[in-house]
Design an enzyme around this catalytic site. Structure first.
Site, PDB file in Angstrom:
ATOM      1  CB  SER A 169      -0.952  -0.040   1.192  1.00 35.60           C
ATOM      2  OG  SER A 169      -1.945   0.949   1.094  1.00 35.60           O
ATOM      3  CG  ASP A 202      -5.489  -1.892  -4.626  1.00 35.76           C
ATOM      4  OD1 ASP A 202      -6.180  -1.710  -3.611  1.00 35.76           O
ATOM      5  OD2 ASP A 202      -4.241  -1.976  -4.603  1.00 35.76           O
ATOM      6  CG  HIS A 256      -5.123  -2.491  -0.483  1.00 36.72           C
ATOM      7  ND1 HIS A 256      -4.498  -1.820  -1.514  1.00 36.72           N
ATOM      8  CD2 HIS A 256      -4.627  -1.952   0.674  1.00 36.72           C
ATOM      9  CE1 HIS A 256      -3.678  -0.919  -1.023  1.00 36.72           C
ATOM     10  NE2 HIS A 256      -3.722  -0.982   0.306  1.00 36.72           N
TER      11      HIS A 256
END
Length: 273
Positions: A19, A127, A176
């Site tokens: 991330s 995502d 994610h």
């Protein structure tokens, strides 16, 4: 790390993050590589660090604006990056300084071509950090497919602007991060993400020409749920998000995580499974 964790004697180093951490790893991998001796093998591994820049001024980009089901993250990220441009790699800043848009270096699609350290990207086309609304029962998934095409197109362009030192594993699961080792390329029985990364490392970092194939890109494909399906037709690249454990084993976990952290709570009725 060099003095307290023995990194000064490291022979192989992977600079990794997920991330925002994936973007941070991308921003710093060249700088980190410079602190090690020339013989140390260093690579980047960036997981789910792609946040698209919307409102692009490229008139040829038909995917320049997000649809209503996609969070326009760049609208909030760009102001957050302002004033921190000096932290971006010099090569990227030099490329964008003339037009006053060095802030672009905080978006992977612009940053990747200027990273000289061999780096591997793990990224979902869909995502969940970017997704505001999703109806898992919609068989068409037009807007999500459109978003996935934008991710694929932008990353493909960024990869084409490099000298071939980077690698990419692009999947079609709704997640994610949190999928290391769960997904396979080239259909059931194909290499997993760790196996693909190892093959890429040997080819592009360790310069040992072993592995599955001399490729810089791997795509997540799925097996048809039809028990009578045989042959290559059962192993098709996913062109829409997979909402089945047949191709995405941790689907329920990722849906639950998305609902809690990324979905629009005022429209939660759209995400019932």
């Amino acid at each position: 790390l060099r003095s307290n964790a023995g990194m000064y004697v490291a022979e192989e180093v992977v600079v990794s993050g997920c991330s925002a951490g994936g973007l941070a790893a991308a921003l710093n991998v060249d700088r980190i590589r410079e602190v090690f001796p020339a013989g140390t093998k260093v690579a980047g591994l960036f997981d789910s660090g792609v946040f698209l820049h919307w409102a692009r001024d490229d008139q040829e980009d038909l995917q320049a604006s997000p649809g209503p089901n996609i969070w326009p993250l760049s609208e909030s990220l760009r102001p957050a990056f302002k004033g921190h441009e000096a932290r971006a790699p010099r090569a990227c800043r030099d490329a964008h300084e003339e037009h006053g848009d060095t802030w672009k270096c905080f978006f992977m699609e612009y940053l990747l071509p200027h990273i000289s350290t061999p780096s591997f990207i793990l990224q979902s086309r869909y995502d969940t950090s970017n997704i505001r609304i999703a109806d898992v029962d919609d068989p068409v998934q037009r807007e999500l497919r459109w978003f996935g095409e934008a991710v694929d197109r932008r990353l493909s362009w960024a990869m084409s602007m490099t000298e071939g030192q980077h690698g990419l594993f692009l999947d079609s699961c709704f997640h994610h991060c949190m999928s290391w080792g769960d997904l396979q390329a080239d259909g059931p029985g194909g290499p997993t993400q760790p196996e693909v990364f190892a093959a890429w490392w040997n080819l592009h970092v360790a310069d040992q020409r072993v592995g599955y194939r001399p490729s810089s890109r791997w795509d997540h494909v799925y097996m048809s749920s039809d028990p009578d399906c045989t042959g290559d037709d059962c192993h098709l690249p996913l062109v829409s998000p997979c909402f089945s454990e047949n191709c995405c084993p941790e689907l329920d976990t990722h849906l639950s995580f998305w609902k809690r952290h990324f979905s629009d709570p005022s429209l939660s009725y759209r995400v019932e499974t």
